[in-house]
Design a protein around this motif. Structure first.
Motif, short mmCIF file in Angstrom:
data_model
loop_
_atom_site.label_atom_id
_atom_site.label_comp_id
_atom_site.label_asym_id
_atom_site.label_seq_id
_atom_site.Cartn_x
_atom_site.Cartn_y
_atom_site.Cartn_z
N ASN A 248 105.57 144.52 47.53
CA ASN A 248 105.44 144.75 46.09
C ASN A 248 106.79 144.62 45.37
O ASN A 248 106.86 144.16 44.23
CB ASN A 248 104.80 146.11 45.82
N TYR A 249 107.88 144.97 46.07
CA TYR A 249 109.21 144.76 45.50
C TYR A 249 109.49 143.26 45.39
O TYR A 249 109.99 142.78 44.37
CB TYR A 249 110.28 145.45 46.36
N PHE A 250 109.13 142.52 46.44
CA PHE A 250 109.34 141.07 46.41
C PHE A 250 108.56 140.43 45.25
O PHE A 250 109.07 139.55 44.56
CB PHE A 250 108.91 140.44 47.74
N LEU A 251 107.33 140.90 45.03
CA LEU A 251 106.52 140.34 43.93
C LEU A 251 107.19 140.59 42.57
O LEU A 251 107.13 139.75 41.68
CB LEU A 251 105.10 140.93 43.95
N GLN A 252 107.86 141.73 42.45
CA GLN A 252 108.64 142.00 41.23
C GLN A 252 109.78 141.00 41.09
O GLN A 252 110.03 140.46 40.02
CB GLN A 252 109.23 143.41 41.30
N LEU A 253 110.47 140.77 42.20
CA LEU A 253 111.64 139.87 42.18
C LEU A 253 111.28 138.47 41.69
O LEU A 253 112.08 137.82 41.03
CB LEU A 253 112.24 139.75 43.60
N VAL A 254 110.08 137.99 42.06
CA VAL A 254 109.73 136.60 41.71
C VAL A 254 108.90 136.52 40.42
O VAL A 254 108.43 135.44 40.05
CB VAL A 254 108.98 135.89 42.87
N GLY A 255 108.75 137.67 39.74
CA GLY A 255 108.06 137.65 38.45
C GLY A 255 106.56 137.47 38.55
O GLY A 255 105.94 136.81 37.69
N ALA A 256 105.95 138.05 39.58
CA ALA A 256 104.49 137.97 39.73
C ALA A 256 103.81 138.78 38.63
O ALA A 256 104.42 139.69 38.07
CB ALA A 256 104.09 138.52 41.10
N PRO A 257 102.54 138.47 38.30
CA PRO A 257 101.83 139.27 37.29
C PRO A 257 101.83 140.76 37.68
O PRO A 257 101.68 141.09 38.86
CB PRO A 257 100.40 138.71 37.34
N ALA A 258 101.99 141.64 36.69
CA ALA A 258 102.14 143.08 36.95
C ALA A 258 100.95 143.65 37.72
O ALA A 258 101.09 144.57 38.52
CB ALA A 258 102.32 143.82 35.63
N GLU A 259 99.74 143.08 37.47
CA GLU A 259 98.54 143.66 38.11
C GLU A 259 98.39 143.22 39.58
O GLU A 259 97.58 143.78 40.32
CB GLU A 259 97.27 143.29 37.32
N LEU A 260 99.17 142.25 40.03
CA LEU A 260 99.05 141.78 41.41
C LEU A 260 99.82 142.71 42.35
O LEU A 260 101.03 142.83 42.28
CB LEU A 260 99.57 140.33 41.54
N LYS A 261 99.07 143.35 43.22
CA LYS A 261 99.68 144.22 44.24
C LYS A 261 99.30 143.69 45.62
O LYS A 261 98.24 143.08 45.80
CB LYS A 261 99.16 145.67 44.11
N PHE A 262 100.15 143.95 46.59
CA PHE A 262 99.86 143.47 47.95
C PHE A 262 98.64 144.22 48.49
O PHE A 262 98.58 145.44 48.41
CB PHE A 262 101.07 143.70 48.86
#
Length: 311
Positions: A248-262
């Protein structure tokens, strides 16, 4: 040492192919990270990155690796929208990672409604080796590269349980038959015909045999041979042991949509107990002391690179 004759017969360019130059450790771009809750995850991340970088510098100063670029990147999945490269390590959360990449890529709206077969056999995601050399180089140099790893023997036991303790139309006839034929004395006709019922001790005999009756498989191949972490400079090193928070930290780093969680769900055999350190201990009891040592030796580099404690 190369003989003079070998040196003469090599083209000047081919000699450079094996020379190893440690890639520089680039700082992670954290501009898209929101909120202060990631401090601990980020600190762990920086430690892993510098540990691996220092290890590679030390290890590779003595070793030249001759591996073709296309082979180096053959396990890496590409997600062009968010500029992500993910090297697949089986049994370390890879099914859910591929689901996430499909959502990032706009191929699905949610990770939860993508089936196992779609993930592994759907051919929805491109691998890096499918691009031309220019495409490979430009992505390696500009995309955020990630790898997720797991304690090596825990990963090995997880692979054995998944492939040999459940019905499997590929691993039993292909691997199981070859393993039983070579390592089980007085095997029954039925076992030789189906390849089912491989014991963990037999599987380890196969793994450690330099004359294996059948080749290696990505589910138990060493991570250093799947993803080449000393030749490809991974920006982010996630661990299965802290999978969700790392992902979930990595998804933040790459600018993934806020609602996308692992996703949290277990991909297959969801009623089985997860392969934990305690489960691993039970399997290792079936081995002799020497077999346990040799199994650790087999994964020695993976243990060192990713700073795992020896079992």
């Amino acid at each position: 040492q190369l003989s003079d004759q070998q040196k003469m017969s090599e083209s000047p360019l081919s000699r450079f192919r094996g020379v190893y130059l440690p890639p520089a450790l680039h700082p992670l771009n954290k501009t898209l990270v929101k909120g202060g809750k990631w401090k601990d995850v980020d600190s762990a991340q920086e430690k892993r990155r510098s540990f691996l970088h220092d290890f590679c510098k030390k290890y590779n100063s003595r070793k030249k690796l001759r591996t073709h670029l296309v082979q180096l990147v053959s396990r890496i999945y590409v997600e062009d929208r968010h500029k992500v490269l993910y090297c697949e390590v089986p049994k370390a959360g890879c099914s859910n990672w591929k689901r996430v990449l499909m959502v990032l890529n706009g191929l699905a709206t949610s990770a939860h409604n993508i089936s196992h077969d779609d993930v592994h056999y759907g051919k929805h995601l491109r691998k890096l080796d499918s691009y031309d050399l220019k495409g490979i180089y430009s992505r390696l140099n500009t995309y955020t590269k990630t790898i997720f790893v797991r304690d090596p023997v825990e990963r090995l036991v997880s692979a054995f349980r998944d492939k040999f303790e459940h019905p499997n139309s590929y691993y039993h006839p292909v691997f199981g038959k070859a393993i039983i034929k070579k390592y089980r004395h007085n095997a029954t006709e039925e076992a030789l015909k189906t390849g089912s019922g491989v014991k963990f001790k037999e599987f380890i005999q196969y793994l450690l045999d330099s004359h294996r009756p059948i080749g290696m498989d990505i589910h138990w191949e060493q991570v250093n041979k799947l993803c080449y972490p000393c030749l490809i400079n991974y920006d982010f090193i996630g661990k299965f042991e802290t999978l969700e928070e790392d992902a979930n930290y990595f998804l933040q780093l790459v600018g993934a949509p806020a609602e996308l969680k692992f996703p949290k769900f277990k991909d297959r055999h969801s009623s089985d107990e997860r392969t934990s350190a305690e489960v691993v201990r039970q399997y290792l009891k079936e081995l002799s002391k020497e077999q346990r040592q040799l199994t650790y030796d087999f994964y020695y580099l993976d243990y060192l690179m990713f700073n795992y404690t020896s079992p």
